[in-house]
Motif scaffolding. Structure first.
Motif, mmCIF file in Angstrom:
data_model
loop_
_atom_site.group_PDB
_atom_site.id
_atom_site.type_symbol
_atom_site.label_atom_id
_atom_site.label_comp_id
_atom_site.label_asym_id
_atom_site.label_seq_id
_atom_site.Cartn_x
_atom_site.Cartn_y
_atom_site.Cartn_z
ATOM 1 N N ALA A 37 -1.112 0.074 2.999
ATOM 2 C CA ALA A 37 0.275 -0.763 3.732
ATOM 3 C C ALA A 37 0.653 -0.896 4.731
ATOM 4 N N PHE A 85 -1.581 2.446 -0.833
ATOM 5 C CA PHE A 85 -1.554 2.471 -3.033
ATOM 6 C C PHE A 85 -3.031 1.653 -3.390
ATOM 7 N N ALA A 101 3.491 -10.870 8.158
ATOM 8 C CA ALA A 101 3.167 -12.447 7.096
ATOM 9 C C ALA A 101 3.343 -11.447 5.715
ATOM 10 N N ALA A 102 3.553 -12.413 4.712
ATOM 11 C CA ALA A 102 3.631 -11.561 3.070
ATOM 12 C C ALA A 102 2.937 -10.465 3.602
ATOM 13 N N ALA A 103 3.664 -9.561 2.671
ATOM 14 C CA ALA A 103 2.063 -8.080 2.147
ATOM 15 C C ALA A 103 1.688 -7.459 3.409
ATOM 16 N N SER A 104 2.566 -7.381 4.835
ATOM 17 C CA SER A 104 1.620 -6.801 5.774
ATOM 18 C C SER A 104 2.608 -5.594 6.076
ATOM 19 N N GLY A 105 3.418 -5.215 5.553
ATOM 20 C CA GLY A 105 3.904 -3.962 5.279
ATOM 21 C C GLY A 105 5.421 -3.646 5.546
ATOM 22 N N LYS A 106 6.575 -4.830 5.393
ATOM 23 C CA LYS A 106 7.606 -4.491 6.321
ATOM 24 C C LYS A 106 8.450 -4.015 5.325
ATOM 25 N N THR A 107 7.678 -3.965 4.047
ATOM 26 C CA THR A 107 9.076 -3.840 2.683
ATOM 27 C C THR A 107 8.624 -1.749 2.686
ATOM 28 N N VAL A 143 -5.088 -1.062 -1.145
ATOM 29 C CA VAL A 143 -4.086 -0.991 -0.264
ATOM 30 C C VAL A 143 -3.938 -0.190 0.682
HETATM 31 N N1 LIG Z 1 4.245 0.199 -5.534
HETATM 32 C C1 LIG Z 1 3.191 -0.168 -5.024
HETATM 33 N N2 LIG Z 1 1.617 -0.056 -5.413
HETATM 34 C C2 LIG Z 1 1.409 -1.224 -5.095
HETATM 35 N N3 LIG Z 1 0.976 -1.942 -4.367
HETATM 36 C C3 LIG Z 1 1.933 -1.577 -3.766
HETATM 37 C C4 LIG Z 1 3.207 -1.076 -3.847
HETATM 38 N N4 LIG Z 1 4.357 -1.722 -2.726
HETATM 39 C C5 LIG Z 1 3.353 -2.437 -1.787
HETATM 40 N N5 LIG Z 1 1.979 -2.374 -2.461
HETATM 41 C C6 LIG Z 1 1.223 -3.419 -1.304
HETATM 42 O O1 LIG Z 1 1.524 -3.138 0.016
HETATM 43 C C7 LIG Z 1 1.186 -4.114 0.466
HETATM 44 C C8 LIG Z 1 2.482 -4.304 2.168
HETATM 45 O O2 LIG Z 1 3.853 -4.839 0.519
HETATM 46 P P1 LIG Z 1 4.392 -5.156 1.208
HETATM 47 O O3 LIG Z 1 5.759 -3.891 2.665
HETATM 48 O O4 LIG Z 1 5.811 -5.328 0.044
HETATM 49 O O5 LIG Z 1 4.921 -6.703 1.992
HETATM 50 P P2 LIG Z 1 6.137 -7.229 3.205
HETATM 51 O O6 LIG Z 1 5.202 -7.261 4.479
HETATM 52 O O7 LIG Z 1 5.757 -9.027 2.838
HETATM 53 O O8 LIG Z 1 6.663 -7.230 2.899
HETATM 54 C C9 LIG Z 1 1.014 -5.321 -0.160
HETATM 55 O O9 LIG Z 1 -0.383 -5.469 -0.855
HETATM 56 C C10 LIG Z 1 1.148 -5.113 -1.882
HETATM 57 O O10 LIG Z 1 0.874 -5.262 -2.540
#
Ligand SMILES: Nc1ncnc2c1ncn2[C@@H]1O[C@H](COP(=O)(O)OP(=O)(O)O)[C@@H](O)[C@H]1O
Ligand SMILES: [Mg+2]
Length: 273
Positions: A24, A19, A43-49, A22
């Motif tokens: 991801a 993105f 950790a938070a923002a590591s790409g899990k979601t 980033v």
């Molecule tokens: N739709 C999006 N647009 C821009 N950046 C995104 C989007 N979705 C996730 N990110 C970025 O991708 C990285 C991983 O996000 P995420 O998978 O949500 O983390 P987590 O491990 O907390 O679930 C983060 O830096 C987040 O800000």
């Protein structure tokens, strides 16, 4: 008969998702076999979601390939993707319920609106009641999400995910922000679904204890509690795989014992109880 190792529920082959600035997911390769459990730590923002959304085809990778039940979905058109999505149950972070719909309407949603779903109204009603009974919320049919506690909303989210009896379940941080007793209730439901239906189960969590429940315990239907399973990390013949993400990269994958023995100090932090 084919063993569990012969078919993958989910396969990521050198997947990268970007993105803007980033990255991801950064060259992620991962295979989850049918019937397995997978614990995703990071950790938070590591790409899990992003990983879960990419598995659903909600996010398309910039590079690499994604396979669901052996079928490559990387470039599938939306209508075909939806047919594959119908075999996956997703529990979004915080439950992801529609605030303007009742509990009943929320749980019925996949049965009514999933493409290709053809359920008679009485079949919808029967399945919704069964799914809500599964999470012990059959008395909340007419309530709105705002009238429920955080733990109850998560349980409704689980009911909505299991109502179609999917082969693969993805849970995004199902215990985050919950007290330990409510978190246990949620994990017991996740194991109940896994152990009664043999569904492939992927759980994102920041709590190592959730991974321990998945790898070492099984659901006992006679008392509704989790009990220690025989063997090491093998529940019903299927293993539990632990994965640690670090800034979009796979920092580790292996068994619980391998995780606890991992020399990498970053990875080892996640194995602390
Ligand atoms: N739709 C999006 N647009 C821009 N950046 C995104 C989007 N979705 C996730 N990110 C970025 O991708 C990285 C991983 O996000 P995420 O998978 O949500 O983390 P987590 O491990 O907390 O679930 C983060 O830096 C987040 O800000
Ligand atoms: Mg997340």
């Amino acid at each position: 008969m084919a063993g569990p190792a012969s078919s993958t529920a989910l396969r990521f082959d050198h997947v990268t998702v970007r993105f803007d600035e980033v990255t991801a997911l950064d060259d992620v390769s991962l295979e989850i076999f049918e019937g397995e459990s997978c614990v995703i730590l990071g950790a938070a923002a590591s790409g899990k979601t992003v990983l879960l959304k990419t598995a659903l085809g909600l996010i398309r990778p910039d590079a690499g390939r994604v396979y669901v039940f052996g079928r490559e979905i990387t470039r599938l058109p939306e209508d075909e993707l939806q047919r594959i999505r119908a075999r996956i149950g997703m529990v979004f972070q915080e439950g992801g319920l529609f605030d303007s719909l009742t509990v009943e309407e929320n749980v019925a949603y996949p049965l009514r609106y999933q493409p290709g779903a053809r359920y008679a109204p009485e079949e919808v009603r029967r399945r919704v009641e069964e799914a809500l009974r599964f999470v012990e919320l059959e008395h909340t049919l007419e309530k709105f999400p705002s009238e429920l506690s955080g733990g109850m909303r998560r349980r409704v989210g689980i009911a909505r995910a299991v109502v179609t009896e999917p082969d693969l379940l993805l849970y995004d941080s199902p215990t985050a922000g919950l007290d330990p007793i409510t978190a246990y209730t949620i994990m017991a439901l996740i194991l109940k679904e896994r152990d009664t239906r043999r569904a492939t189960t992927v759980v994102v969590t920041q709590r190592y204890q959730d991974g321990v429940w998945l790898s070492d315990f099984r659901y006992n239907p006679s008392n509704g509690r989790l009990e220690l399973a025989a063997g090491d990390g093998e529940v019903g013949g299927a293993a539990t795989r632990f994965v640690v993400f670090r800034e979009g990269r796979l920092a580790f994958q292996g068994s619980r014992a391998e995780l606890e023995g991992c020399a990498d100090p970053y990875v080892a932090k996640f194995a602390r109880r």
